[in-house]
Design an enzyme around this catalytic site. Sequence first.
Site, PDB file in Angstrom:
ATOM      1  N   ARG A  15      78.474  42.832  34.173  1.00 21.51           N
ATOM      2  CA  ARG A  15      77.757  44.333  34.980  1.00 21.51           C
ATOM      3  C   ARG A  15      78.121  44.211  36.090  1.00 21.51           C
ATOM      4  O   ARG A  15      77.586  44.853  37.016  1.00 21.51           O
ATOM      5  CB  ARG A  15      76.116  43.690  34.656  1.00 21.51           C
ATOM      6  CG  ARG A  15      76.050  42.399  34.217  1.00 21.51           C
ATOM      7  CD  ARG A  15      74.461  42.409  33.662  1.00 21.51           C
ATOM      8  NE  ARG A  15      74.754  42.422  32.389  1.00 21.51           N
ATOM      9  CZ  ARG A  15      74.166  42.400  31.220  1.00 21.51           C
ATOM     10  NH1 ARG A  15      73.103  41.684  31.741  1.00 21.51           N
ATOM     11  NH2 ARG A  15      73.784  41.771  29.358  1.00 21.51           N
ATOM     12  N   LYS A  25      81.237  30.301  26.392  1.00 17.90           N
ATOM     13  CA  LYS A  25      80.655  30.928  25.294  1.00 17.90           C
ATOM     14  C   LYS A  25      81.378  29.356  23.930  1.00 17.90           C
ATOM     15  O   LYS A  25      81.997  28.671  24.243  1.00 17.90           O
ATOM     16  CB  LYS A  25      82.011  31.816  25.034  1.00 17.90           C
ATOM     17  CG  LYS A  25      81.640  33.122  25.821  1.00 17.90           C
ATOM     18  CD  LYS A  25      82.519  34.283  25.564  1.00 17.90           C
ATOM     19  CE  LYS A  25      82.446  35.401  26.171  1.00 17.90           C
ATOM     20  NZ  LYS A  25      81.033  36.235  25.918  1.00 17.90           N
ATOM     21  N   GLU A  49      79.216  38.928  32.973  1.00 14.10           N
ATOM     22  CA  GLU A  49      79.257  38.879  33.926  1.00 14.10           C
ATOM     23  C   GLU A  49      79.871  40.327  33.993  1.00 14.10           C
ATOM     24  O   GLU A  49      80.260  41.059  35.771  1.00 14.10           O
ATOM     25  CB  GLU A  49      80.805  37.760  34.431  1.00 14.10           C
ATOM     26  CG  GLU A  49      81.945  38.457  33.587  1.00 14.10           C
ATOM     27  CD  GLU A  49      81.634  38.894  31.424  1.00 14.10           C
ATOM     28  OE1 GLU A  49      80.430  38.060  31.610  1.00 14.10           O
ATOM     29  OE2 GLU A  49      82.413  39.859  31.209  1.00 14.10           O
ATOM     30  N   LYS A  53      85.621  48.015  32.955  1.00 10.63           N
ATOM     31  CA  LYS A  53      85.555  46.989  33.403  1.00 10.63           C
ATOM     32  C   LYS A  53      86.900  46.341  32.640  1.00 10.63           C
ATOM     33  O   LYS A  53      87.078  46.695  31.709  1.00 10.63           O
ATOM     34  CB  LYS A  53      84.432  46.346  31.956  1.00 10.63           C
ATOM     35  CG  LYS A  53      84.207  44.780  32.229  1.00 10.63           C
ATOM     36  CD  LYS A  53      83.102  43.725  31.334  1.00 10.63           C
ATOM     37  CE  LYS A  53      83.075  42.469  30.230  1.00 10.63           C
ATOM     38  NZ  LYS A  53      82.134  42.628  29.564  1.00 10.63           N
TER      39      LYS A  53
END
Length: 495
Positions: free
Chosen positions: A341, A267, A339, A255
Amino acid sequence: MEITVSSGNNINGTLILPLFQGTEKLDDSVKGIPAQLRIQINNVLFDNDFKAKAKSTLTLLGSEGGKAMLVGLGKKEDADANTYRKAGARVVKARGKAHGTELTVKLDSTEIELVSAFAEGLLLRDYSYNHYKTMDEDDKEDDLSARIICDESIEEALNESVRIATGVASGVHLSRDLGNAPPNDMYPMAYAKKAMDWAKQYDSVSVGVITYEEAIEHGMGGLIAVGKGSARKPCMVIFKMNEHLEGRCPVIVGKGITFDTGGISLKPGQNMDEMKYDMGGSATVFGMMEALASTGHAGKIIGITCMAENMPSSNAQRPGDVIKTLSGKTIEILNTDAEGRLVLADGLWKAGDYDPEYIIDFATLTGACVVALGHEATGLWSNDDDFRTRIHEAGNAVDELAWPMPLLPAFEKEMTNSKIADTRNLGAGRWGGANTAAAFLKQFVPMRGEGDDAEQIPWAHMDIAGTFWGAKTNDMVGHGASGIHVRTLYHLITQ
Ligand code: BES
Ligand code: MN
Ligand code: ZN
């Protein structure tokens, strides 16, 4: 740091003396110490002023010249490679200007594994990230050098293992550099360019980049959805080592979210700067490649990194969107902050192009994993019990813990429960968030074989959200990115 090995007795710079608890007197085999300093050391040992507990050090400046740093190894019966690696790291931590930059190490062991673990500790801990500090010439320190005095019988073998440790440490340091780099300079195509430039120095590796435009053509809907909100467009970077070789090979996926604002599901502001580490998985892959290439690894191996910046903008994806991934599966987006995943869905599926022996993905995937395991262990999930055990053991062997976690059908069911798409990117509630993320990824692991014989390729998921950075108990690093699992992978792949 440059480490050399020799059987000569001369001591240059500061003498580094690792000692076990209960040592009362300096061994006669330690030669070349100024007489006065030897007396001082022996006095300290005899008076029990230095107890040689693990993680302790004591520096002695000889009244008539010479310097020594005593380093505790703890109890002899408890000492293993980890003890020696930690002691090596402790020397670098305790070293100051007064010790100078030249070290001579005298270890009371002829075991290659232990002596080279000490060397590894020196190498790993000798790291700082100063690229963005304006420094006076006076403040810049010369590189450290260490010479390990060893028995002639092990000189050649030790030389070879120090060569390997040096290469592996350069991979760990590269991974840390990537992680520590500020997100304005470390964006998807900057990573890709760095990888292409890096590859030029090794005949065994090539790096290819799937650009944003190409990703659109290929249908990499996960990568695109996450990256399209940013002016810095996403890309996929593919590392190939010894590609010409026939047969299956490991494929390692990372990732690479160069900054994770959360996107439209923004966030909270506190500590958001830490989300520059959200490309830790891609740093692990790149660092592993450097470790393998610089040590001359002869096997075939593929690395895939999914690079994107997760930003809110009028081009960004929204909660409620449905996207179509490379696999053909559709995903209902319920939270744009889940995000990692999404980009991994495409990376894992892409791995299937390379006939993988196995696939491992590395990702700073969930805060829930940090809740579960703190900064002490990486979460480890796998669709194959034996494979999971192998990775767990590789981590133990190099003191980078990866803890087995459950991949349950119930979690998978939770993630496929979308009213309008094949699957969804958010669990039903907040509980088990690291497990639901792993179950989500499992859906994108490619199959091997056709029809009834089809079987999922052995795959493991490593959630490094708590271990790639912020681990105060990791003795191998001061602060910032840890470069974790470059060594685990090196061990797993070469053992
Ligand atoms: N990059 C974060 C996970 C993370 C959190 C890494 C803290 C390191 C430290 C990831 O993209 C994320 O935001 N995950 C969400 C998932 C949630 C929306 C299902 C999380 O963990 O809160
Ligand atoms: Mn996120
Ligand atoms: Zn993230």
